[in-house]
Design a protein around this motif. Structure first.
Motif, short mmCIF file in Angstrom:
data_model
loop_
_atom_site.label_atom_id
_atom_site.label_comp_id
_atom_site.label_asym_id
_atom_site.label_seq_id
_atom_site.Cartn_x
_atom_site.Cartn_y
_atom_site.Cartn_z
N VAL A 63 0.92 -1.33 -0.21
CA VAL A 63 -0.10 -0.19 0.02
C VAL A 63 0.95 1.22 -0.01
N LYS A 64 2.12 1.15 0.79
CA LYS A 64 2.75 2.32 0.91
C LYS A 64 3.57 2.46 -0.48
N ASP A 65 3.84 1.58 -1.22
CA ASP A 65 4.36 1.63 -2.63
C ASP A 65 3.34 2.33 -3.46
N MET A 66 2.01 2.07 -3.34
CA MET A 66 1.06 2.67 -4.03
C MET A 66 0.93 4.18 -3.77
N GLU A 67 1.31 4.36 -2.32
CA GLU A 67 1.18 5.72 -1.96
C GLU A 67 2.32 6.78 -2.58
N ASP A 68 3.40 6.05 -2.49
CA ASP A 68 4.79 6.69 -2.66
C ASP A 68 5.32 6.51 -4.36
N ILE A 69 4.19 6.26 -5.22
CA ILE A 69 4.74 5.84 -6.60
C ILE A 69 5.35 6.93 -7.26
N ASP A 70 5.00 7.88 -7.16
CA ASP A 70 5.33 9.38 -7.89
C ASP A 70 6.85 9.62 -7.47
N GLY A 71 7.31 9.49 -6.07
CA GLY A 71 8.69 9.77 -5.85
C GLY A 71 9.48 8.48 -6.32
N ASP A 72 8.89 7.06 -5.95
CA ASP A 72 9.76 6.15 -6.53
C ASP A 72 9.98 6.10 -8.10
N TYR A 73 8.92 6.60 -8.73
CA TYR A 73 9.28 6.78 -10.14
C TYR A 73 10.43 7.71 -10.44
N LYS A 74 10.20 8.67 -9.89
CA LYS A 74 11.39 9.76 -10.29
C LYS A 74 12.84 9.20 -9.75
N ALA A 75 12.71 8.59 -8.77
CA ALA A 75 13.98 8.13 -8.17
C ALA A 75 14.65 6.67 -8.92
N GLN A 76 13.83 6.44 -10.04
CA GLN A 76 14.10 5.33 -10.77
C GLN A 76 14.05 4.00 -9.98
N MET A 77 13.12 3.97 -9.08
CA MET A 77 13.07 2.56 -8.53
C MET A 77 11.93 1.66 -9.11
N ASN A 78 11.90 0.39 -8.88
CA ASN A 78 11.09 -0.51 -9.62
C ASN A 78 10.41 -1.28 -8.78
N THR A 79 9.41 -0.60 -8.20
CA THR A 79 8.51 -1.28 -7.11
C THR A 79 7.33 -1.72 -7.96
N LEU A 80 6.55 -2.69 -7.19
CA LEU A 80 5.50 -3.42 -7.93
C LEU A 80 4.75 -2.64 -8.86
N PRO A 81 3.96 -1.48 -8.02
CA PRO A 81 3.24 -0.75 -8.95
C PRO A 81 3.68 0.14 -10.13
N ILE A 82 5.03 0.27 -10.31
CA ILE A 82 5.92 0.68 -11.10
C ILE A 82 6.12 -0.47 -12.20
N ALA A 83 6.39 -1.52 -11.92
CA ALA A 83 6.74 -2.75 -12.75
C ALA A 83 5.46 -3.25 -13.44
N ILE A 84 4.39 -3.38 -12.90
CA ILE A 84 3.31 -3.85 -13.41
C ILE A 84 2.05 -2.92 -13.81
N GLY A 85 2.42 -1.68 -13.28
CA GLY A 85 0.97 -0.86 -13.34
C GLY A 85 0.12 -0.61 -11.90
N ARG A 86 -0.61 0.63 -11.80
CA ARG A 86 -1.24 0.97 -10.63
C ARG A 86 -2.30 -0.23 -10.53
N ASP A 87 -3.06 -0.29 -11.56
CA ASP A 87 -4.47 -1.19 -11.66
C ASP A 87 -4.31 -2.55 -11.47
N ARG A 88 -3.27 -3.45 -11.90
CA ARG A 88 -2.56 -4.66 -11.64
C ARG A 88 -2.29 -4.76 -10.09
#
Length: 304
Positions: free
Chosen positions: A195-220
Motif C-alpha cells: 500500500v505504501k508503494d502505491m502511496e509513494d509511486i510518484d517519488g519512487d518513479y522519479k528515483a528510478q525505483m522498480n516497485t510493484l506498481p511501477i513494474a506492472i502498473g497501478r491497476d494490476r
C-alpha cells in the motif's frame, strides 16, 4: 533530540517492544511455561532488537531522501535537521550495540550460534534499504519477514533453550502460538508495504525505483493487494471458528477490532486511487496490527 526520535521512528520501536513484552508476560509467564530469560534477559533482547530496528530505519531514510523529497518533503530529516554524516554514525553505532548485545545474550542462554540471527538481521536491513527495496515484491517480503522475526526471536531465546523431553510438547505449543502471530504480522505488514508503494509511486518513479506498481502498473498492483487483503480475513475467521468459538469475549474482540477493519480495508482497496486513500488504508492496517497483537492479553480467557 526530537529529530533523532523521528529518524529512528520511535513509535514503531515502542510497538516492537510492546509486542515482545506481550509475548513474554501475556503468553509465557501466566501459564508457567519453562523459560530461559529473566527480566534483565528480556530487556537485553528488546534493546538489541530496537537498536537494529532503529539502525534499519536510519539507513532507510538515508537512501530514501530523493523519493521522500517528492512523496513527503515535510518529513525529510537527513540533510535537513540531521546531516548525512551524523545519520551514518548513528546507524553504525546502533548496529554495533545491537549485534554486541545479541552476542552477549546468545552466550548467556548457552546458544552461541543464535548470535548469527542479529548479524543476519543487521545485514538484511542494510541490503533492503540499499537494493531490495527497489525490486518489485521482493523487498516487501524481506522487510515483512523481518517484522515477523521480531516476534519469533522471543521464542527462540526464551523457549528453545529451555526445551527438555518432558516439556517439549508445552514449549512447542506456545512456540506455534507465537508463530501464528508472526504469520499475521507478516501478511499485514506485507499488505501495508505494498500500500505504501502505491502511496509513494510518484517519488519512487522519479528515483528510478522498480516497485510493484511501477513494474506492472497501478491497476494490476492494486488488484494483487486487494486479493492479498482477503487472506488475513479468511485466516482470522478460521482461527475464530476453530479455536475461539466458546469464548464470547475473544470472539467479539476479534470480530470488532480485527475482522471488521480488515473487511473495511478490502472494500477501500477495491476502489482506491489517490495518495490520500492509500495513506488512510496504511493507518488502518497499522491499527489492525496493534489490535491483533494486543489480543495476546485475552489468552488467560482462551486457554483457561
Amino acid at each position: 533530540m526530537q529529530s533523532i526520535l523521528k529518524l529512528i521512528r520511535w513509535k514503531n520501536l515502542i510497538m516492537i517492544a510492546l509486542v515482545q513484552l506481550l509475548i513474554k508476560y501475556a503468553l509465557f509467564e501466566p501459564f508457567g511455561v519453562t523459560i530461559t530469560l529473566n527480566g534483565i534477559g528480556i530487556s537485553v533482547l528488546i534493546l538489541a532488537t530496537l537498536c537494529l530496528a532503529a539502525a534499519g530505519n536510519i539507513i532507510n531514510d538515508i537512501y530514501d531522501v530523493e523519493t521522500d523529497l517528492v512523496n513527503k518533503p515535510e518529513r525529510v530529516i537527513v540533510g535537513k535537521t540531521i546531516s548525512e554524516k551524523t545519520a551514518y554514525n548513528l546507524f553504525f553505532a546502533l548496529n554495533i550495540i545491537g549485534v554486541g548485545l545479541g552476542f552477549y545474550l546468545s552466550h548467556v542462554v548457552g546458544k552461541s550460534p543464535f548470535f548469527t540471527l542479529f548479524v543476519i538481521i543487521s545485514a538484511l536491513l542494510y541490503i533492503y534499504a540499499s537494493y531490495l527495496k527497489q525490486l518489485p515484491f521482493i523487498g516487501n517480503i524481506v522487510i515483512s519477514a523481518l517484522v515477523a522475526l521480531s516476534l519469533i526471536i522471543v521464542s527462540i531465546f526464551d523457549l528453545l533453550p529451555a526445551i527438555t523431553p518432558s516439556n517439549k510438547e508445552a514449549q512447542l505449543t506456545f512456540f506455534k502460538i507465537v508463530l501464528d502471530y508472526a504469520l499475521f504480522a507478516f501478511i499485514i505488514n506485507l499488505i501495508r508495504e505494498m500500500v505504501k508503494d502505491m502511496e509513494d509511486i510518484d517519488g519512487d518513479y522519479k528515483a528510478q525505483m522498480n516497485t510493484l506498481p511501477i513494474a506492472i502498473g497501478r491497476d494490476r498492483a492494486n488488484k494483487i493487494i486487494f486479493i492479498l487483503s482477503l487472506i488475513p480475513i479468511v485466516a482470522v475467521i478460521f482461527y475464530i471458528t476453530n479455536f475461539l468459538y466458546k469464548q464470547e469475549i475473544a470472539v467479539a474482540y476479534f470480530l470488532i477490532l480485527v475482522v471488521a477493519p480488515l473487511i473495511y480495508i478490502s472494500i477501500k482497496l477495491f476502489s482506491a486511487k489517490t495518495k490520500k486513500e492509500y495513506s488512510h488504508i496504511s493507518i488502518i492496517l497499522k491499527l489492525v496490527m496493534l489490535f491483533g497483537m494486543l489480543s495476546m492479553l485475552l489468552y488467560p480467557l482462551i486457554l483457561k
